[in-house]
Design a protein around this motif. Structure first.
Motif, short mmCIF file in Angstrom:
data_model
loop_
_atom_site.label_atom_id
_atom_site.label_comp_id
_atom_site.label_asym_id
_atom_site.label_seq_id
_atom_site.Cartn_x
_atom_site.Cartn_y
_atom_site.Cartn_z
N ALA A 3 41.79 29.37 33.94
CA ALA A 3 42.81 29.61 34.97
C ALA A 3 43.03 31.11 35.06
CB ALA A 3 44.10 28.91 34.59
N GLY A 18 44.12 20.45 35.10
CA GLY A 18 44.72 19.98 36.34
C GLY A 18 45.73 18.85 36.16
N LEU A 36 46.46 23.91 33.34
CA LEU A 36 45.16 24.38 33.78
C LEU A 36 44.35 24.89 32.58
CD1 LEU A 36 46.55 26.23 36.86
CD2 LEU A 36 45.15 24.18 36.93
#
Length: 634
Positions: free
Chosen positions: A401, A280, A277
């Motif tokens: 993140a 992804g 992250l």
């Protein structure tokens, strides 16, 4: 010198091995001024035999010279190392000390009690597993007791000890102890401290520090040391989802590529499916590498290197997490912010946010409220001053993140850094991502900036004129636009006074309003550059931080700063609008150059000296540069 152990004489290797595997507890002492924080730590060092003979001799001498105990040993002097601390008998900076017992190693932070050093207390608390909050039994719960307790709760410290100190000065009165305990318990419930351990003590005399005191037979609880030795740390982190911020891409040779970091929470094993992250991307753990060999599993608190089965892009600042329990990704948040700088927090000003190993640009909104730590009341605020605490929204330049700070300190705690001076100006805790950050996405467009500029046969850019009021910015910018327009260029001039009649008519001239004024104009200029225009911006724009923000927003290759350099005396002599006269008479507040600062550019692309160059000459020179010319004679 460590605590005494028979193993030292019998088997030094065994002693060192036993010392190596002991658990470590980080704790801080906090509370109001003169509650005995430094004395308590000095006593812990003394009782754990962490003082060499020469240090003890020096302590005895210093106690007679500058001590506060009438010639007896002043244990506070072991910690108050700064000359100013010893002279005033207070703690100013955070002092860290190490000591150990047979059961555990400790790092203790002695934090200041004065309100003006609250930021130092936050620094000490940021890495602590436990907090020892001291109260002088004679004075009870004070303002700083409440302030530090609130910060302890805010920073998510799970283990709290209420050390009711100087009980010897109230004749070890159980009634006084119970009275303080009842008052503090009511406040603790209000701020979210659900559980704490209360201990009556005398740090100076050593009562209930390492051994139970005969002076308090009514106290059936632990001593301070025995309690600190049994506090559980890190266990709760191992049960949380796996999180590892990447600190370093480890590439020692062509055959190895790993990702090194500190496991912030959870556990990981070869074969686990991980997500990177904020990108992804996903892959599987191939190996867990350490200096001592590969591991079958790594847990929170370990530093490791992970190799992945797939060649995917992973960089410093990314977060590795279990694919099925990954943290969220966002670029806008609500957060609690503790302001730690002498210069106030200005809404809209660009800062650098550091969270773990990641650094991104950030701006802070006007506070939703600030907290009165005495009453826990939410107060209206336009900005945050030194040591104030407020709730604000954050906007970042890039998504990160994160976990809420209440769930994971490593992925929810951050600092703000001034982009010019590199000072740490604030520390904060993320609450949640704003819904708009999840609902708003960039829309792909078929016609881009390059196409629009190409249609106009020009390079789109911003020409940012800055200088004092009366320097001649608007005059020169207007002449430049006339020349460019005559040459067939597509332009627009954003003038400071004109914009304040419409878009920015709601803004005044405080520092905060000046920041917002430039932020809005920079956003408009960026949109106009995207339309393919040459945008001339004529604003005083007194602060380097906002001019830098505008440059970064537009892009280095499309931004040209023009410093219209006119000495204050010359600008004031011109005073075309009569503004300097009003400012000198006190009729015009926050006027740049008089009672509000101007920060001249350090590396402007063009500097115009209006004492040697006429506006027409300046305009000709700037227009020539914009059209790609260069005249070395000017």
């Amino acid at each position: 010198m460590a605590h005494q152990s028979d193993l030292i004489a019998q088997d030094i290797d065994a002693y060192l091995k036993a010392h190596e595997v002991k658990s470590l507890l980080r704790f801080l002492t906090c509370g109001s001024v003169d509650d005995g924080k430094s004395t308590l730590i000095g006593r812990l060092l003394y009782d754990s035999k962490m003082i060499f003979e020469d240090q003890l001799a020096a302590l005895e001498a210093d106690s007679k010279r500058v001590g506060t105990q009438g010639g007896e040993i002043d244990f506070a002097l072991l910690v108050d190392g700064l000359a100013a601390e010893r002279e005033q008998g207070i703690t100013i900076d955070v002092a860290y000390r190490f000591f150990s017992t047979d059961k555990r190693k400790f790092i203790v932070a002695d934090t200041p009690g004065h309100e003006q050093y609250t930021r130092n207390m936050v620094t000490g608390a940021s890495t602590a597993d436990a907090a020892v909050i001291l109260i002088d039994a004679r004075r009870g719960v004070l303002t700083q007791t409440r302030r530090h307790s609130y910060l302890v709760s805010l920073l998510g410290i799970r283990h709290v000890v209420l050390a009711i100190n100087k009980m010897d000065l109230v004749d070890w009165s159980k009634e006084r102890f119970d009275e303080i305990l009842a008052e503090y318990r009511g406040f603790a419930e209000q701020i979210g401290i659900k559980d704490f351990t209360a201990i009556p003590m005398s740090a100076l005399r050593g009562d209930n520090i390492t051994e139970p005191s005969a002076n308090s037979p009514w106290h059936q609880g632990p001593t301070l040391m025995s309690h600190l030795e049994t506090i559980e740390v890190d266990d709760y982190l191992r049960a949380d989802p796996f999180r590892m911020p990447v600190q370093w891409v480890n590439r020692p040779n062509l055959d190895f590529r790993g990702f090194s970091g500190f496991v912030a929470s959870g556990s990981v094993a070869p074969g686990d499916r991980l997500k990177v992250l904020p990108s992804g991307r996903e892959s599987t753990v191939a190996r867990i590498v350490t200096q001592d060999g590969d591991l079958p599993r790594a847990v929170a608190g370990q530093s490791i290197t992970i190799t992945l089965a797939d060649e995917i892009d992973v960089s410093r600042g990314d977060v590795l997490a279990h694919a099925e329990a990954a943290p969220a990704v966002a670029d806008q948040f609500e957060a609690t912010l503790v302001w730690m700088d002498d210069d106030a927090m200005l809404p809209g000003r660009p800062y650098l946010m550091k969270l773990g190993a990641r650094a991104v640009g950030a701006s802070v909104s006007e506070p939703k409220w600030k907290v009165n730590v005495n009453t826990m009341e939410h107060l209206a605020a336009k900005r945050l001053e030194l040591n104030e605490i407020g709730v604000c929204n954050l906007s970042l330049d890039a998504p990160i993140a994160f976990d809420p700070y209440s769930e994971n300190h490593d992925l929810g705690g951050f600092i703000l850094v001034d982009r010019i001076s590199n000072r740490t100006v604030g520390a904060g805790m993320l609450h949640f991502a704003l819904r708009r950050s999840q609902n708003i996405h960039w829309q792909a467009l078929s016609v881009d900036k390059a196409a629009r500029a190409s249609q106009k046969s020009q390079q789109a850019r911003v020409v940012w004129f800055t200088g004092l009021s009366g320097a001649g910015k608007s005059t020169i910018a207007d002449l430049v636009e006339k020349r460019l327009h005559a040459n067939g260029r597509h332009t627009y001039l954003l003038d400071g006074d004109n914009v304040r009649h419409g878009l920015n008519k709601d803004l005044g001239f405080t520092d905060a309003d000046r920041v917002e004024n430039i932020r809005r104009v920079a956003e408009i200029a960026r949109l106009m550059v995207d339309a393919g225009l040459i945008v001339l911006v004529s604003f005083i724009s007194p602060f380097r931080a906002e001019r830098r923000m505008a440059r970064e927003l537009v892009g280095e290759s499309e931004f040209m700063e023009v410093f219209v350099d006119t000495p204050l005396a010359v600008a004031e002599e011109r005073d075309v609008k009569g503004l300097y006269k009003k400012a000198r008479a006190g009729e015009l507040k926050n006027f740049t150059g008089i009672d509000s600062p101007y920060e001249p550019p350090e590396n402007a692309e063009i500097r115009i000296d209006t004492t040697t160059m006429t506006p027409e000459e300046a305009a000709e020179f700037i227009a020539f540069r914009l059209d790609g010319g260069f005249d070395p004679g000017i």
